[in-house]
Design a protein around this motif. Structure first.
Motif: not given
Length: 210
Positions: A175-183, A188-196
């Motif tokens: 999830i942290s890798t997905a957050t960094a890639v989608l930032f 918006t999706i990256s912020a949602l992933t960061a909350c998760i």
């Protein structure tokens, strides 16, 4: 890519020395040594309160003969809590994700508990192998099943603990890798992933403490 995700479960080396030794000794440095004065600082007071509360919770259900286990159980609990919480930090190694360490801790304690029960209360210990009211034809099969369940208990619990910690660390890394890639692509999706990721981290802290 998949191999790099599992690299976090490998013990790093520095100049041929496994850093697992440092990670196992480092938690001891976090706890202050007792002072010879009556007045101590807040850290020592908090440490003493935590150890007292932990020991009280562990030893309350036991009789006085079982209080001899207080030192080893309290030390083991504080040790595991320390390395599990330290393992949640970035770029760190968690020794309890290794099956060898979990089995090395589980098997001696399980064997000591089993032998102590057989020595002090043999009838009650053997009585757990056969529940009351079992039909006569099922007695031999049920004794074999209960004996097998008793013998594989440290292996089953050690594997389950290792799987829980490993799965949690993998989810955090994914999830942290997905957050960094989608930032940079989809903020918006990256912020949602960061909350998760934050919620999952809180869950993993709870798992590490349990």
């Amino acid at each position: 890519m998949n191999l790099s995700f599992f690299d976090q479960f490998m013990s790093p080396h520095l100049l041929g020395i496994p850093l697992i030794l440092i990670s196992l000794l480092f938690p001891a440095l976090l706890f202050p040594s007792p002072h010879n004065r009556w007045l101590t600082n807040r850290v020592s007071t908090l440490q003493s309160w935590f150890i007292y509360t932990t020991t009280k919770q562990l030893m309350t259900p036991l009789n006085k003969k079982g209080h001899k286990w207080a030192l080893i159980l309290s030390s083991l609990m504080i040790f595991l809590l320390s390395i599990n919480l330290l393992g949640l930090l970035p770029y760190t190694f968690t020794p309890t994700t290794q099956l060898s360490m979990n089995l090395a801790l589980a098997f001696p304690l399980w064997l000591a508990t089993l032998l102590t029960g057989l020595r002090n209360q043999p009838s009650a210990s053997l009585g757990h192998l056969l529940p009351e009211g079992t039909p006569t034809p099922l007695i031999p099969a049920l004794i074999m099943i209960e004996t097998t369940s008793l013998l594989i208990r440290p292996l089953a619990l050690g594997v389950r603990l290792t799987a829980n910690l490993t799965a949690g660390h993998l989810l955090i890394q994914l999830i942290s890798t997905a957050t960094a890639v989608l930032f940079s692509i989809m903020p918006t999706i990256s912020a949602l992933t960061a909350c998760i990721l934050l919620l999952l981290t809180i869950l993993e802290v709870a798992v590490a403490m349990i």
